[in-house]
Enzyme design. Structure first.
Site, PDB file in Angstrom:
ATOM      1  N   GLY A  26     -19.619  -4.213  -1.996  1.00 18.55           N
ATOM      2  CA  GLY A  26     -19.731  -2.763  -2.160  1.00 18.55           C
ATOM      3  C   GLY A  26     -20.980  -2.342  -2.917  1.00 18.55           C
ATOM      4  O   GLY A  26     -21.635  -1.358  -2.540  1.00 18.55           O
ATOM      5  N   ALA A  27     -21.324  -3.072  -3.971  1.00 18.15           N
ATOM      6  CA  ALA A  27     -22.469  -2.666  -4.797  1.00 18.15           C
ATOM      7  C   ALA A  27     -23.775  -2.818  -4.008  1.00 18.15           C
ATOM      8  O   ALA A  27     -24.658  -1.956  -4.068  1.00 18.15           O
ATOM      9  CB  ALA A  27     -22.513  -3.502  -6.077  1.00 18.15           C
ATOM     10  N   GLY A  72     -26.012 -10.690  -2.582  1.00 20.54           N
ATOM     11  CA  GLY A  72     -24.666 -10.135  -2.434  1.00 20.54           C
ATOM     12  C   GLY A  72     -24.627  -9.134  -1.301  1.00 20.54           C
ATOM     13  O   GLY A  72     -25.655  -8.512  -0.957  1.00 20.54           O
ATOM     14  N   LYS A 101     -13.359   2.235  -4.157  1.00 21.27           N
ATOM     15  CA  LYS A 101     -14.476   3.035  -3.626  1.00 21.27           C
ATOM     16  C   LYS A 101     -14.377   3.256  -2.111  1.00 21.27           C
ATOM     17  O   LYS A 101     -14.770   4.305  -1.615  1.00 21.27           O
ATOM     18  CB  LYS A 101     -15.814   2.374  -3.973  1.00 21.27           C
ATOM     19  CG  LYS A 101     -16.145   2.463  -5.460  1.00 21.27           C
ATOM     20  CD  LYS A 101     -17.507   1.876  -5.775  1.00 21.27           C
ATOM     21  CE  LYS A 101     -17.703   1.775  -7.272  1.00 21.27           C
ATOM     22  NZ  LYS A 101     -18.999   1.190  -7.639  1.00 21.27           N
TER      23      LYS A 101
HETATM   24  P1  NDP Z   1     -17.558  -7.091  -4.173  1.00 21.26           P
HETATM   25  O1  NDP Z   1     -16.300  -7.812  -4.494  1.00 21.26           O
HETATM   26  O2  NDP Z   1     -17.545  -5.981  -3.179  1.00 21.26           O
HETATM   27  O3  NDP Z   1     -18.669  -8.155  -3.651  1.00 21.26           O
HETATM   28  C1  NDP Z   1     -18.845  -9.373  -4.318  1.00 21.26           C
HETATM   29  C2  NDP Z   1     -20.088 -10.078  -3.805  1.00 21.26           C
HETATM   30  O4  NDP Z   1     -20.342 -11.194  -4.646  1.00 21.26           O
HETATM   31  C3  NDP Z   1     -19.952 -10.623  -2.384  1.00 21.26           C
HETATM   32  O5  NDP Z   1     -21.206 -10.538  -1.751  1.00 21.26           O
HETATM   33  C4  NDP Z   1     -19.550 -12.093  -2.626  1.00 21.26           C
HETATM   34  O6  NDP Z   1     -19.948 -12.961  -1.589  1.00 21.26           O
HETATM   35  C5  NDP Z   1     -20.387 -12.385  -3.854  1.00 21.26           C
HETATM   36  N1  NDP Z   1     -19.871 -13.493  -4.681  1.00 21.26           N
HETATM   37  C6  NDP Z   1     -18.703 -13.521  -5.368  1.00 21.26           C
HETATM   38  N2  NDP Z   1     -18.605 -14.664  -6.079  1.00 21.26           N
HETATM   39  C7  NDP Z   1     -19.741 -15.387  -5.815  1.00 21.26           C
HETATM   40  C8  NDP Z   1     -20.221 -16.655  -6.242  1.00 21.26           C
HETATM   41  N3  NDP Z   1     -19.513 -17.422  -7.072  1.00 21.26           N
HETATM   42  N4  NDP Z   1     -21.424 -17.072  -5.780  1.00 21.26           N
HETATM   43  C9  NDP Z   1     -22.149 -16.295  -4.946  1.00 21.26           C
HETATM   44  N5  NDP Z   1     -21.734 -15.082  -4.489  1.00 21.26           N
HETATM   45  C10 NDP Z   1     -20.545 -14.637  -4.933  1.00 21.26           C
HETATM   46  O7  NDP Z   1     -18.128  -6.607  -5.598  1.00 21.26           O
HETATM   47  P2  NDP Z   1     -19.090  -5.351  -5.875  1.00 21.26           P
HETATM   48  O8  NDP Z   1     -20.151  -5.361  -4.848  1.00 21.26           O
HETATM   49  O9  NDP Z   1     -18.288  -4.123  -6.065  1.00 21.26           O
HETATM   50  O10 NDP Z   1     -19.704  -5.719  -7.328  1.00 21.26           O
HETATM   51  C11 NDP Z   1     -20.674  -6.740  -7.488  1.00 21.26           C
HETATM   52  C12 NDP Z   1     -21.184  -6.745  -8.927  1.00 21.26           C
HETATM   53  O11 NDP Z   1     -21.891  -5.548  -9.230  1.00 21.26           O
HETATM   54  C13 NDP Z   1     -20.082  -6.866  -9.975  1.00 21.26           C
HETATM   55  O12 NDP Z   1     -20.530  -7.762 -10.990  1.00 21.26           O
HETATM   56  C14 NDP Z   1     -19.979  -5.456 -10.543  1.00 21.26           C
HETATM   57  O13 NDP Z   1     -19.524  -5.472 -11.881  1.00 21.26           O
HETATM   58  C15 NDP Z   1     -21.425  -4.987 -10.446  1.00 21.26           C
HETATM   59  N6  NDP Z   1     -21.559  -3.519 -10.384  1.00 21.26           N
HETATM   60  C16 NDP Z   1     -22.257  -2.887 -11.373  1.00 21.26           C
HETATM   61  C17 NDP Z   1     -22.440  -1.524 -11.353  1.00 21.26           C
HETATM   62  C18 NDP Z   1     -23.209  -0.867 -12.452  1.00 21.26           C
HETATM   63  O14 NDP Z   1     -23.196   0.379 -12.543  1.00 21.26           O
HETATM   64  N7  NDP Z   1     -23.909  -1.602 -13.291  1.00 21.26           N
HETATM   65  C19 NDP Z   1     -21.895  -0.683 -10.274  1.00 21.26           C
HETATM   66  C20 NDP Z   1     -21.210  -1.442  -9.234  1.00 21.26           C
HETATM   67  C21 NDP Z   1     -21.038  -2.811  -9.336  1.00 21.26           C
HETATM   68  P3  NDP Z   1     -19.004 -13.207  -0.284  1.00 21.26           P
HETATM   69  O15 NDP Z   1     -19.273 -12.051   0.624  1.00 21.26           O
HETATM   70  O16 NDP Z   1     -19.479 -14.498   0.258  1.00 21.26           O
HETATM   71  O17 NDP Z   1     -17.592 -13.251  -0.794  1.00 21.26           O
END
Ligand code: NDP
Length: 271
Positions: A130-131, A127, A66
């Site tokens: 990106g989302a 979080g 994205k």
């Molecule tokens: P990113 O990889 O950009 O961001 C991941 C986020 O999750 C970061 O803030 C990260 O924190 C946090 N994180 C990861 N693992 C953990 C953990 N074990 N405990 C706490 N925080 C954690 O992912 P996206 O933003 O692209 O996607 C996030 C979610 O949203 C996914 O599950 C995706 O499938 C879902 N999604 C759903 C959509 C829909 O249409 N339903 C559309 C877009 C996304 P840190 O910064 O500390 O690493």
């Protein structure tokens, strides 16, 4: 000849987007075909150009492209510019136009499908990836009382809040800073549920009538929704509605026709 669209991602085999857009096309009578295309992680731009040359009219973009899609575009919608990410490409007169329909999809699912107003409410967004970035501006447009972004890496939540500070009452923090706070709507935009984990939330973050929303979806409760249910939260939703709504918004961008999402969401849930 039907107009061609696709979704680019890596991996992409699991994508429900082709099924969703096929149902939209059937419902609206729009003559389109929509396929899933695997783009190699090191040649997203080449994959897009190849599709344009083959007659593609538009494309969706999913993980992990994205932000690269944003950089590839010749022009952006305001919401894509704010998010710094693009999930919807339109190919018009040799130019690539970028939009971001994720935030609109989330808000439409919450406000219209789930009857969960955001205006004057306290919202917690978990979080800062990106989302979360895609959702923040659109949620602030609904004028909540407060939008708190909490993230494992607190500095990323603070940066994100700063980026959107002109649009409304938004702040960023770590999970531990939430002690003593409670919220009407809690949206999980972390990918923790993917690994069956739940962000470490202090007790009491869910207000008595709170909505717990996980952007992730799957069979049954996600780890986050199971946790909220255990705490007594009974208004729960996963991200399948958001997926269908962001797709409908993309369909509208491309075709100027807004599909009825309810029967499509029903069909996906039944499947
Ligand atoms: P990113 O990889 O950009 O961001 C991941 C986020 O999750 C970061 O803030 C990260 O924190 C946090 N994180 C990861 N693992 C953990 C953990 N074990 N405990 C706490 N925080 C954690 O992912 P996206 O933003 O692209 O996607 C996030 C979610 O949203 C996914 O599950 C995706 O499938 C879902 N999604 C759903 C959509 C829909 O249409 N339903 C559309 C877009 C996304 P840190 O910064 O500390 O690493």
């Amino acid at each position: 000849m039907a107009d061609r669209y696709c979704v680019f991602g890596n991996p992409i085999g699991h994508s429900k987007s082709p099924a969703i857009h096929a149902l939209f096309a059937q419902q609206t009578g729009e003559d389109i075909v929509y396929e899933a295309r695997l783009a190699p992680t090191d040649s997203f731009a080449a994959s897009v150009r190849e599709f344009v040359v083959a007659g593609g009219r538009g494309a969706n973009v999913t993980v992990p492209f994205k932000e690269e899609a944003f950089r590839l575009c010749d022009a952006h919608s305001d919401r894509a510019t704010l998010a710094g990410a693009v999930n919807t490409l339109s190919f018009v007169d040799g130019r690539i136009l970028g939009d971001n329909t994720d935030g609109a999809g989330l808000v439409r699912d919450l406000v219209f499908n789930l009857k969960t107003p955001l205006s004057a409410r306290r919202i917690l967004l978990l979080g800062a990836g990106g989302a979360a970035r895609g959702a923040t501006g659109t949620m602030l447009e609904r004028e909540p009382a407060a939008l708190v972004i909490a993230n494992r890496t607190a500095a990323k939540a603070e940066d994100l809040a700063l980026h959107f500070a002109d649009l409304g009452p938004v702040s960023g923090c770590g999970f531990a800073d939430l002690i003593g706070e409670s919220f009407d709507v809690v949206v999980n935009a972390t990918s923790a549920s993917l690994g069956g984990e739940v962000p470490p939330l202090p007790e009491g973050v869910f207000s008595p009538d709170a909505m717990a929303y996980d952007m992730m979806y799957g069979k049954g409760d996600t780890a986050f929704l199971a946790h909220a249910r255990q705490l007594g939260v009974d208004r729960l939703a996963d991200g399948l509605g958001m997926l269908v709504e962001q797709a409908a918004e993309a369909f509208f961008v491309w075709r100027g026709v807004r599909p009825d999402t309810a029967p499509v969401l029903d069909a996906l849930r039944r499947a």
